[in-house]
Scaffold this active site. Structure first.
Site, short mmCIF file in Angstrom:
data_model
loop_
_atom_site.label_atom_id
_atom_site.label_comp_id
_atom_site.label_asym_id
_atom_site.label_seq_id
_atom_site.Cartn_x
_atom_site.Cartn_y
_atom_site.Cartn_z
N ASP A 45 8.50 -5.74 -4.30
CA ASP A 45 8.87 -5.24 -2.91
C ASP A 45 7.45 -4.84 -2.25
O ASP A 45 7.73 -4.56 -0.96
CB ASP A 45 9.87 -4.21 -3.13
CG ASP A 45 9.44 -2.81 -4.03
OD1 ASP A 45 8.53 -2.98 -4.26
OD2 ASP A 45 10.32 -1.88 -3.69
N SER A 46 6.43 -4.86 -2.86
CA SER A 46 5.18 -4.77 -1.91
C SER A 46 5.20 -6.03 -0.93
O SER A 46 4.45 -5.63 0.20
CB SER A 46 4.03 -5.03 -3.07
OG SER A 46 4.10 -6.25 -3.68
N ASP A 84 11.94 -7.31 -8.03
CA ASP A 84 12.22 -5.95 -7.77
C ASP A 84 13.66 -5.48 -7.35
O ASP A 84 14.10 -6.14 -6.43
CB ASP A 84 11.29 -5.35 -6.93
CG ASP A 84 10.13 -4.63 -7.41
OD1 ASP A 84 10.08 -3.90 -8.42
OD2 ASP A 84 8.87 -4.55 -6.79
N LYS A 113 13.10 -5.42 -11.93
CA LYS A 113 12.45 -4.19 -12.18
C LYS A 113 13.08 -2.80 -11.44
O LYS A 113 13.25 -3.16 -10.30
CB LYS A 113 10.98 -4.56 -11.78
CG LYS A 113 9.95 -3.12 -11.98
CD LYS A 113 8.46 -3.47 -11.89
CE LYS A 113 7.99 -3.73 -10.53
NZ LYS A 113 7.99 -2.52 -9.78
N GLU A 115 12.32 1.38 -10.06
CA GLU A 115 11.57 2.39 -10.30
C GLU A 115 12.14 3.70 -10.66
O GLU A 115 13.28 3.77 -10.18
CB GLU A 115 10.82 2.50 -8.79
CG GLU A 115 9.62 1.36 -8.57
CD GLU A 115 8.99 1.68 -7.02
OE1 GLU A 115 9.18 2.82 -6.61
OE2 GLU A 115 8.73 0.80 -6.44
N GLU A 182 2.10 2.56 -13.19
CA GLU A 182 1.18 2.30 -12.00
C GLU A 182 0.33 3.72 -11.75
O GLU A 182 0.94 4.53 -11.72
CB GLU A 182 1.90 1.92 -10.76
CG GLU A 182 1.26 1.87 -9.39
CD GLU A 182 1.83 1.41 -8.29
OE1 GLU A 182 2.96 0.86 -8.51
OE2 GLU A 182 1.49 1.09 -7.13
O1 KIV Z 1 6.12 -4.31 -5.80
C1 KIV Z 1 4.94 -4.56 -6.24
O2 KIV Z 1 4.40 -5.36 -6.26
C2 KIV Z 1 4.75 -3.62 -7.60
C3 KIV Z 1 3.40 -3.82 -8.25
C4 KIV Z 1 2.72 -2.93 -7.74
C5 KIV Z 1 3.65 -3.41 -9.62
O3 KIV Z 1 5.75 -3.05 -7.95
#
Ligand code: KIV
Length: 265
Positions: A45-46, A84, A113, A115, A182
């Site tokens: 989600d970056s 994500d 994934k 968080e 992270e």
């Molecule tokens: O969203 C993302 O790119 C991430 C990485 C920083 C691990 O979670």
């Protein structure tokens, strides 16, 4: 080349072979990433920051994640692909199952994934009991940025480090099959990597994790906010995108990235 699965990654951990992970959000970069021999692609989600231009990852929607995951999956042939779960898409186990279902059925992701630590354990158990493979994410949690008060190293104090270690074990016990750490001190990352029998992937977490992940635009040196200190600009050395990606895979595999200057104390 055979398809990478969680079994491949478990074998790599057991053999001490480093796992190379890169974020990707579209078809063209995914093709380049695949050709470089990346083991895992993370549709992070970056993308909210590096693709959409937001100040944080918080505005990213499930529709956005499904769209970008599908872009990646259309051309991905070899790597395992993780998507994500964006902010506010996994508040309850039921909501998380709905989100994960979309990322896997519509997006085609192999794993999702999430968080967070202790508050996510029930959700992770709910998903893994229903055939949804889960990667945890501990340490600096970009979705909690307003609670954390900034992008800074987590787990420096003993009690904070212990909490992250306990969360990692709890996620593993809830059947999470991978973990991203992270921005934590490298000694803590090493301790967690040794304590868990699942692959642990670090970003800003030193060299002792089972593998490394970077945000693609950071390692190409084109992130608008500039490159974080734990990132190497591989494009500056290689001069072209395929060369930069190949150099990253090689550096992760042989253990030369991250080097001591990329470590956060
Ligand atoms: O969203 C993302 O790119 C991430 C990485 C920083 C691990 O979670």
């Amino acid at each position: 080349m055979s398809k990478i699965t969680i079994s491949t990654l478990n074998r790599m951990k057991a053999a001490g072979e480093k796992i190379a992970v890169m974020t990707s959000y579209d078809a063209s970069f995914t093709q380049q990433i695949e050709q470089a021999g990346m083991d895992v692609i993370l549709v992070g989600d970056s993308l909210g920051m590096v693709v959409q231009g937001h100040e944080s990852t918080l505005p990213v929607t499930v529709d956005d994640m499904v769209y970008h995951t599908a872009n990646v999956m259309r051309v991905s042939r070899h790597a395992m692909v993780i998507a994500d779960m964006p902010f506010m898409s996994h508040g309850t186990p039921e909501q998380a199952l709905n989100t994960a279902g979309r990322l896997m059925k519509e997006g085609g992701a192999h794993m999702v994934k999430i968080e967070g630590g202790a508050p996510q354990v029930d959700t992770v158990r709910h998903l893994t009991a229903r055939a949804v493979p889960v990667c945890g994410h501990l340490g600096l949690l970009p979705q909690s940025i307003h609670q954390l008060g900034g992008y800074r190293v987590q787990g420096r104090e003993e009690h904070a480090g212990e909490r992250i270690l306990n969360d990692a074990v709890a996620l593993r016990d809830a059947e999470a099959q991978m973990l991203v750490l992270e921005c934590v001190p490298s000694v803590l990352a090493e301790e967690i990597t040794r304590a868990l029998d699942i692959p642990v992937i670090g970003i800003g977490a030193g060299a002792e994790t089972d593998g490394q992940v970077l945000v693609l635009y950071d390692m190409l040196g084109i992130t608008p906010e500039g490159t974080p200190s734990f990132v190497h600009d591989f494009l500056a050395d290689a001069g072209n995108v395929p060369g930069a990606l190949a150099a990253y895979v090689k550096a992760v595999k042989e253990g030369s990235f991250p080097a001591s200057e990329h470590h956060l104390a």
